[in-house]
Scaffold this motif. Structure first.
Motif, short mmCIF file in Angstrom:
data_model
loop_
_atom_site.label_atom_id
_atom_site.label_comp_id
_atom_site.label_asym_id
_atom_site.label_seq_id
_atom_site.Cartn_x
_atom_site.Cartn_y
_atom_site.Cartn_z
N UNK A 5 -14.84 32.55 7.84
CA UNK A 5 -13.78 32.33 8.17
C UNK A 5 -13.33 32.15 9.26
N UNK A 6 -12.80 31.19 9.98
CA UNK A 6 -12.31 31.34 11.68
C UNK A 6 -11.54 31.33 11.58
N UNK A 20 -10.39 25.94 21.17
CA UNK A 20 -11.28 27.26 20.70
C UNK A 20 -11.98 27.49 19.43
N UNK A 21 -10.53 27.75 18.83
CA UNK A 21 -11.01 28.02 16.99
C UNK A 21 -12.34 26.67 16.43
N UNK A 22 -11.93 25.24 16.83
CA UNK A 22 -12.66 23.85 17.31
C UNK A 22 -13.92 24.03 17.24
N UNK A 23 -14.06 24.93 18.68
CA UNK A 23 -15.59 24.64 19.26
C UNK A 23 -15.76 26.06 18.52
N UNK A 24 -15.39 27.26 18.42
CA UNK A 24 -16.00 29.00 17.71
C UNK A 24 -16.93 28.14 16.26
N UNK A 25 -15.99 27.32 15.52
CA UNK A 25 -16.22 26.54 14.53
C UNK A 25 -17.37 25.74 14.27
N UNK A 26 -17.50 24.75 15.63
CA UNK A 26 -18.55 23.33 15.20
C UNK A 26 -19.87 24.62 15.84
N UNK A 27 -19.91 25.43 16.62
CA UNK A 27 -20.91 26.18 17.00
C UNK A 27 -21.55 27.33 15.79
N UNK A 28 -20.43 27.21 14.90
CA UNK A 28 -20.82 28.32 13.68
C UNK A 28 -21.41 27.71 12.57
N UNK A 29 -20.93 25.98 12.53
CA UNK A 29 -21.87 25.17 11.41
C UNK A 29 -23.49 24.83 12.14
N UNK A 30 -23.88 24.12 13.69
CA UNK A 30 -24.38 24.19 14.10
C UNK A 30 -25.08 26.00 13.58
N UNK A 31 -24.74 26.53 13.57
CA UNK A 31 -25.78 27.48 13.49
C UNK A 31 -26.76 28.23 12.45
N UNK A 33 -25.93 29.40 9.14
CA UNK A 33 -26.17 30.71 8.17
C UNK A 33 -25.08 30.65 7.46
N UNK A 34 -23.98 29.67 7.58
CA UNK A 34 -22.53 30.28 6.86
C UNK A 34 -22.27 29.27 6.74
N UNK A 35 -21.39 29.05 5.48
CA UNK A 35 -20.62 28.29 5.13
C UNK A 35 -19.20 27.97 6.10
N UNK A 36 -18.83 27.36 6.76
CA UNK A 36 -17.22 27.42 7.72
C UNK A 36 -15.81 27.01 7.34
N UNK A 37 -15.36 28.24 7.09
CA UNK A 37 -14.10 27.40 6.76
C UNK A 37 -12.89 27.93 8.24
N UNK A 38 -12.24 26.61 7.98
CA UNK A 38 -10.94 27.15 9.67
C UNK A 38 -9.80 27.38 9.05
N UNK A 39 -9.07 28.83 9.01
CA UNK A 39 -7.82 29.73 8.46
C UNK A 39 -6.40 29.34 9.40
N UNK A 40 -6.04 28.25 9.78
CA UNK A 40 -5.07 28.21 11.45
C UNK A 40 -4.07 29.00 10.56
N UNK A 75 -13.66 34.74 2.16
CA UNK A 75 -14.60 34.76 2.41
C UNK A 75 -15.68 36.30 2.38
N UNK A 76 -17.01 35.48 3.58
CA UNK A 76 -17.19 36.92 2.93
C UNK A 76 -17.37 37.35 4.29
N UNK A 77 -17.20 37.21 5.56
CA UNK A 77 -17.16 37.80 7.43
C UNK A 77 -16.27 36.75 7.76
N UNK A 78 -15.40 36.78 9.29
CA UNK A 78 -14.72 36.05 9.94
C UNK A 78 -15.49 36.69 11.29
N UNK A 79 -14.25 35.06 12.05
CA UNK A 79 -14.28 35.39 13.68
C UNK A 79 -12.46 35.16 14.13
#
Ligand SMILES: Cc1cc2nc3c(=O)[nH]c(=O)nc-3n(C[C@H](O)[C@H](O)[C@H](O)COP(=O)(O)O)c2cc1C
Length: 190
Positions: A5-6, A20-31, A33-40, A75-79
């Motif tokens: 979760x971002x 900033x959040x959208x950028x790191x979410x895209x980066x995480x999706x491309x990485x 290792x994770x399913x990415x969930x953006x939490x605003x 969530x299993x991990x957070x940014x």
């Protein structure tokens, strides 16, 4: 795949936190290792903490707290994507953290901070003891963006090489620590 979760901490109109959040979410999706969930947190829109019981009892009395609990449980991990406000992190993030307890435990967390000359590092340092109290594992790797406004163009973050490398190092470490903490997470019962 584990869920990352971002969490976007800034809730104000015109916030830089969104790009900033959208950028790191895209980066995480491309990485990968994770399913990415953006939490605003602006969308989550929690009221100021008004639960009568300590969150470790998980005896919530409000529907909004149960919904927040269910979301964070997944969530299993957070940014945490946080600006620096008056040498600390913004109140909506503290409020969101304080609402819950076991839901955060033994999950790794990375910080993406931004601000002026200090790049949000004072917010990061203020945040770390709070994460420790919740038994979250803050990884050493982080992204710290100085004078963040200069990296925003047409409402999007235009990262430099340092930021991209820091983001990848952060995501690598989150993936390693997430796997190592699974046993401890499975023992959280309350
Ligand atoms: C209430 C407030 C306090 C701030 N305090 C600081 C500060 O202590 N240090 C800093 O570097 N920037 C500070 N700033 C500037 C923010 O880092 C900058 O405006 C950033 O864009 C805020 O993030 P946001 O747009 O996602 O809300 C402050 C901004 C606000 C609104």
């Amino acid at each position: 795949m584990p869920t990352l979760q971002i969490i976007i901490a800034s809730t104000r109109q015109g916030r830089v936190g969104l790009p900033v959040g959208r950028w790191i979410a895209e980066r995480a999706a491309a990485h990968g290792a994770f399913d990415v969930d953006v939490v605003d947190l602006a969308e989550v829109d929690l009221p100021l903490m008004d639960e009568p019981n300590h969150p470790r009892l998980r005896q919530y009395t409000h529907e909004h707290t149960w919904e927040w609990s269910a979301r964070v449980d997944r969530a299993d991990a957070f940014v945490l994507v946080t600006p620096e406000y008056n040498h600390s992190f913004p109140a909506p993030l503290k409020n969101a953290l304080d609402h819950l307890h076991h839901e955060w435990a033994y999950k790794p967390v990375g910080i993406v901070s931004y601000g002026g000359v200090a790049a949000g590092t004072r917010a990061k340092e203020a945040l770390e003891p709070v994460l420790g109290a919740l038994r979250m594992s803050a990884v050493v790797e982080s992204v710290n963006i100085p004078f963040v406004a200069q990296f925003i163009e047409d409402g999007e973050l235009r990262p430099n090489d340092v930021m991209e490398a820091a983001a990848d190092a952060l995501l690598d470490e989150l993936a390693r620590v997430e796997a190592a903490l699974r046993q401890l997470r499975s023992e959280v019962t309350a």
